[in-house]
Design an enzyme around this catalytic site. Structure first.
Site, PDB file in Angstrom:
ATOM      1  N   SER A 169       9.487   1.131 -13.091  1.00 33.60           N
ATOM      2  CA  SER A 169       8.963   1.834 -12.795  1.00 33.60           C
ATOM      3  C   SER A 169       8.073   2.805 -12.138  1.00 33.60           C
ATOM      4  O   SER A 169       8.456   3.248 -12.195  1.00 33.60           O
ATOM      5  CB  SER A 169       8.185   1.818 -14.338  1.00 33.60           C
ATOM      6  OG  SER A 169       6.603   1.558 -13.951  1.00 33.60           O
ATOM      7  N   ASN A 170       7.694   2.094 -10.963  1.00 32.69           N
ATOM      8  CA  ASN A 170       7.474   3.092  -9.970  1.00 32.69           C
ATOM      9  C   ASN A 170       8.596   3.700  -9.080  1.00 32.69           C
ATOM     10  O   ASN A 170       8.361   4.576  -8.216  1.00 32.69           O
ATOM     11  CB  ASN A 170       6.824   2.585  -8.954  1.00 32.69           C
ATOM     12  CG  ASN A 170       5.395   1.901  -9.273  1.00 32.69           C
ATOM     13  OD1 ASN A 170       5.120   0.445  -8.586  1.00 32.69           O
ATOM     14  ND2 ASN A 170       4.990   2.360 -10.253  1.00 32.69           N
ATOM     15  N   CYS A 183      -0.295   9.250 -15.949  1.00 30.95           N
ATOM     16  CA  CYS A 183       1.258   9.398 -16.150  1.00 30.95           C
ATOM     17  C   CYS A 183       1.669   7.796 -16.765  1.00 30.95           C
ATOM     18  O   CYS A 183       3.173   8.089 -17.159  1.00 30.95           O
ATOM     19  CB  CYS A 183       1.130   9.244 -14.909  1.00 30.95           C
ATOM     20  SG  CYS A 183       1.016  10.718 -13.833  1.00 30.95           S
ATOM     21  N   CYS A 192      -0.287  -5.098 -23.075  1.00 28.02           N
ATOM     22  CA  CYS A 192       0.852  -4.249 -22.812  1.00 28.02           C
ATOM     23  C   CYS A 192       1.665  -5.176 -21.427  1.00 28.02           C
ATOM     24  O   CYS A 192       2.065  -6.476 -21.839  1.00 28.02           O
ATOM     25  CB  CYS A 192       0.121  -3.043 -22.087  1.00 28.02           C
ATOM     26  SG  CYS A 192      -1.133  -4.014 -20.431  1.00 28.02           S
TER      27      CYS A 192
END
Lengths: 82, 386
Positions: free
Chosen positions: B77-78, B196, B345
């Site tokens: 996801s970066n 973010c 998570c």
């Protein structure tokens, strides 16, 4: 009455739905009075911004609600994303 | 205009002059400015969205020494916003990946790798070797730490922050203008401002803000132009508008005299107690193996997934309940049930926050899945629903 230019930034602008507006406030209006007015006007989203956002009166951050308002107020939320 | 921050280094070799020819011809720039950049030592805090935009831009501009401080690894996801990393870098150190990106562009740029987490104990020592610090970190404790350390060292700080469609950029420099604390004297309460990771961020925003930050560094080092001192730049991507907010030193603010405990200052108190005021909020992590053992032994367990619905749609642990962190921090409770609560998570960071919050509310048996679903999937692929 005194005319105050309020500029909203980031989440504050989203909560207000405008980037800038002119408000007629009593001549002895304070930071606290403007905060209450904005919270009443724009509801929960603005309250969230006001809880942590900076309130600049004529270019200086003011935290004391008794501070008299000047001609220009900028409301800027902090964020830490990188 | 400020005086140039850095004295010029030795004359540049012909190949360097050729490389930098397009900026050497700039009015007011010239070879002297380029030699200042070559001699400059810049520490970049955070190799995330901003860091991975700032570092290549600084290297491209000819900054001779760049330190990069980050302890994170590259995740899928970066990649949309951290263009210095590729698929082959997944799981690798961001600092290493960024260093290699720079080396591919300019092998003469010296990169110093700081893989450690910056603290009040190590930052002053690290900072000694640099002329200027750039803060693109992703949390408030690091932002206040970096500001205070730069202030005490009398070195300029270029900071930037991003969230959703908005960015901010500023320069703090003791004696030359106000600091970060003059704009944000107190940090928000934990969870009050989303990160973010929770709030989202537009990928190109990182490039815009990162480029503005790199520009401020070049200006400070060379003395070209007027730095963003005493005014913060606010960028709104949706309106395609930048606005400036002038600000001055808060006259009666407490003076910064030493570094403090920034986790505590920002409300992340390790010694915090629960709602009843009794026990500590410290949350013990639970290993993937322990959770697996409980599930296999049919012992009661409440698995709470605090990621976003889009993440849960990709993969989730069988039998878990989705309760996104933002909802949880907003007051939502996990459904009642039997057995201890295990929060998870993606990698185990958000779940720590969630577990602490649940402990604060008085839930007693709460733990956070160490390493998140990422690690759990490695030991129990059959329990992952896709």
């Amino acid at each position: 009455m005194t005319m105050v230019t309020v500029r909203y930034f980031a989440a504050a602008a989203e909560a207000a739905g405008v980037e800038e507006e002119f408000l007629d406030l009593p001549g002895d209006a304070t930071v606290g009075m403007l905060r209450d007015e904005l919270a009443a006007r724009y509801g929960a989203d603005m309250q969230r911004v006001l809880a942590s956002g900076s309130f600049l009166v004529d270019g200086t951050v003011q935290r004391d609600p008794a501070t008299p308002l000047g001609g220009a107020v900028d409301i800027l939320p902090p964020f830490a994303g990188g | 205009m400020t005086e140039p921050l850095v004295e010029p280094g030795p004359p540049l070799a012909p190949v360097r002059l050729a490389r930098f020819s397009r900026q050497l011809m700039l009015p007011g720039f010239g070879e002297l400015a380029q030699r200042r950049l070559h001699a400059a030592r810049v520490l970049v805090v955070g190799a995330g969205g901003l860091g991975s935009a700032v570092v290549p831009a600084l290297a491209g501009s000819g900054v001779g020494t760049i330190g990069i401080a980050d302890f994170d690894t590259v995740e899928l996801s970066n990649l949309p916003r951290q263009l210095s990393h590729g698929v082959a870098d997944l799981g690798r150190s961001k600092v290493d990946s960024l260093a290699e990106t720079v080396a591919a562009s300019d092998p003469e740029c010296r990169i110093v790798r700081h893989h450690e987490r910056l603290t009040a104990a190590n930052l002053p020592g690290i900072l000694e070797a640099y002329d200027l610090v750039v803060d693109g970190s992703d949390n408030f404790p690091t932002r206040y730490l970096t500001n205070d350390a730069a202030h005490l060292a009398g070195k300029p700080l270029v900071w930037g922050a991003i969230l959703r469609y908005h960015g901010q950029v500023g320069v703090a420099w003791r004696g030359e203008g106000p600091g970060y604390r003059d704009l944000f004297p107190v940090p928000p309460a934990p969870g009050e401002v989303p990160s973010c990771e929770l709030g989202g961020v537009l990928p190109s925003l990182c490039l815009v803000i990162g480029a503005l930050m790199a520009t401020e560094v070049v200006k400070l080092v060379t003395g070209v132009g007027r730095p963003l001192l005493g005014r913060v730049l606010s960028y709104d991507a949706l309106m395609a508008r930048t606005r400036e907010i002038p600000y001055s030193v808060i006259a009666d603010a407490d003076e910064i005299t030493s570094l403090i405990d920034y986790e505590a200052f920002c409300g992340f108190d390790a010694n915090e107690t629960d709602a009843a005021g009794g026990s500590s909020l410290a949350v013990a992590p639970i290993s993937a193996a322990e959770v697996l053992q409980r599930i296999r032994a049919d012992q009661p367990l409440r698995l709470i997934d605090v990621r976003e619905p889009t993440e849960a749609a990709l993969r989730r642990i069988d039998g878990s309940t989705l309760l996104p962190l933002a909802d949880l921090l907003g007051g939502a409770e996990p459904p009642p049930g039997e057995g201890p609560i295990v929060v998870y998570c993606e990698v185990g960071i958000r779940s720590q926050r969630a577990a602490r919050e649940l402990r604060r509310r008085g839930h007693t048996e709460v733990s956070s899945l160490d390493g998140g679903i990422e690690r759990f999937a490695g030991v129990a692929a059959d329990l992952i629903a896709r």
